[in-house]
Design an enzyme around this catalytic site. Sequence first.
Site, short mmCIF file in Angstrom:
data_model
loop_
_atom_site.label_atom_id
_atom_site.label_comp_id
_atom_site.label_asym_id
_atom_site.label_seq_id
_atom_site.Cartn_x
_atom_site.Cartn_y
_atom_site.Cartn_z
N HIS A 205 0.80 -1.22 0.00
CA HIS A 205 0.00 0.00 0.00
C HIS A 205 0.83 1.27 0.00
CE1 HIS A 205 1.02 -0.08 4.23
NE2 HIS A 205 0.62 1.17 4.31
C1 UD1 Z 1 -2.24 5.63 5.76
C2 UD1 Z 1 -0.93 6.10 6.41
C3 UD1 Z 1 0.12 5.02 6.29
C4 UD1 Z 1 -0.38 3.70 6.83
C5 UD1 Z 1 -1.68 3.34 6.11
C6 UD1 Z 1 -2.26 2.04 6.60
C7 UD1 Z 1 -0.42 8.50 6.31
C8 UD1 Z 1 0.43 9.51 5.65
N1 UD1 Z 1 -0.41 7.27 5.75
O1 UD1 Z 1 -1.99 5.45 4.36
O2 UD1 Z 1 1.26 5.40 7.04
O3 UD1 Z 1 0.59 2.71 6.62
O4 UD1 Z 1 -2.62 4.40 6.33
O5 UD1 Z 1 -3.41 1.70 5.92
O6 UD1 Z 1 -1.04 8.79 7.28
N2 UD1 Z 1 -9.54 4.89 1.81
C9 UD1 Z 1 -10.71 4.18 1.80
N3 UD1 Z 1 -11.25 3.84 2.99
C10 UD1 Z 1 -10.69 4.18 4.19
C11 UD1 Z 1 -9.50 4.92 4.18
C12 UD1 Z 1 -8.94 5.26 2.99
O7 UD1 Z 1 -11.25 3.83 0.78
O8 UD1 Z 1 -11.25 3.84 5.24
C13 UD1 Z 1 -8.93 5.24 0.52
C14 UD1 Z 1 -9.17 6.64 0.10
O9 UD1 Z 1 -9.41 6.67 -1.26
C15 UD1 Z 1 -7.86 7.35 0.38
C16 UD1 Z 1 -6.85 6.22 0.20
O10 UD1 Z 1 -7.54 5.03 0.60
O11 UD1 Z 1 -7.65 8.41 -0.47
C17 UD1 Z 1 -5.63 6.37 1.04
O12 UD1 Z 1 -5.96 6.61 2.41
P1 UD1 Z 1 -5.01 7.56 3.32
O13 UD1 Z 1 -5.47 7.54 4.73
O14 UD1 Z 1 -4.82 8.87 2.67
O15 UD1 Z 1 -3.60 6.85 3.22
P2 UD1 Z 1 -3.17 5.34 3.32
O16 UD1 Z 1 -2.59 4.96 2.03
O17 UD1 Z 1 -4.28 4.49 3.87
#
Ligand code: UD1
Length: 370
Positions: A205
Amino acid sequence: MRIVNVVGARPNFMKMAPLLREMRRHPGLAPTLVHTGQHYDDAMAGQFFRDLQLPAPDIALEVGSGSHAYQTAEVMKRLEGVLKDIQPHLVVVVGDVNSTLAAAVTAVKMEIAVAHVEAGLRSFDRAMPEEINRLLTDAVSDYLFVTEESGCENLLREGVDRGKIHLVGNVMIDSLEQSRPVWERSDVIARLGLSRGNYGVVTLHRPSNVDDPATLRGLVKALGEIGRRIPLVFPVHPRTRSRLEAMEAEAQSVASDARYVPPLGYLDFLALVSGSRLVLTDSGGLQEETTALGVPCLTLREQTERPITVTHGTNRIVGTSPDRIVAEATRVLNEAQPMVSRPPLWDGHAAERIVATIRETGGRRVAAAR
Ligand code: UD1
């Protein structure tokens, strides 16, 4: 002592559960749980609250997804009022996600003491958003609770006052051990049609791996090759799913050699990993969990902020070149399972040490100390 505990994203929940459980054992402590809502899907958050028996958050900030600046700023804006109302003595943050940094900065500017659990880890790669979050959170924290010796060395090198640094072990391992009787009963291996010891688990991820189509295509190609040797199961993070969906059909057909499944809950995932022959990942926490479980781990990154998982554990840092990944996986599959010992203090009692330190010192700001 009023303590506000902040969680936001999936890897925070298993770190907070043992801390909150331990705080609740002491009548002198009044813990509050705040969920920023950085992760909000049931599969990424709700399921983890249930699996970890975390109480429902006292306060939900419902921040949701967005750019780094948006997400960090929204947590800060919404948390400030909460801290004004509660007037805590201490704010506890865990890990290295955007919510961690946002909560730490908000608290310190209100002159509230901050405890950072999992302090001092450094990948030395400032292109990783987590590295920036770690550096900045540690710089403003009063209590730096560290999982491994390298973390203490990093903090001392950065000029941090030795009195702030506490080597306490790993709360991830507390969670893993506390929930072991439950995850050992999971039927996930059979449910996915796998047989114990005869499959690999994949997670990816990191933006550096999944946001760049060329890198992702190379990784998928490597997985396709390994998947012809041993069944691979790949619980897919939402970020990765959207990137895979955007990939062209040819790459997707290679990918079909691995089994793509939705993200799993905490208990099923630990059961799946513990029964596996091999893990391929770019996760930080999973490098630690495989070390504790004695499962070989190939980390698909150029570096790790958790070097003890290499020196004491089962981890190998293999980078992202498809040929190297396939060669290393082949080597693991041809070797006997490793015999490993656990890193010092990864004994399931880190939360007790953290809460004891907070109680003994009164959760105070280390005023004027560097
Ligand atoms: C975040 C953390 C990362 C951690 C990871 C674990 C930061 C900078 N990054 O990254 O350190 O390893 O979480 O998962 O804080 N989304 C969903 N559902 C959710 C949450 C997110 O669909 O419940 C999707 C959204 O489209 C979002 C994307 O996933 O834009 C990324 O989510 P985000 O929280 O921005 O970063 P992660 O890649 O999850």
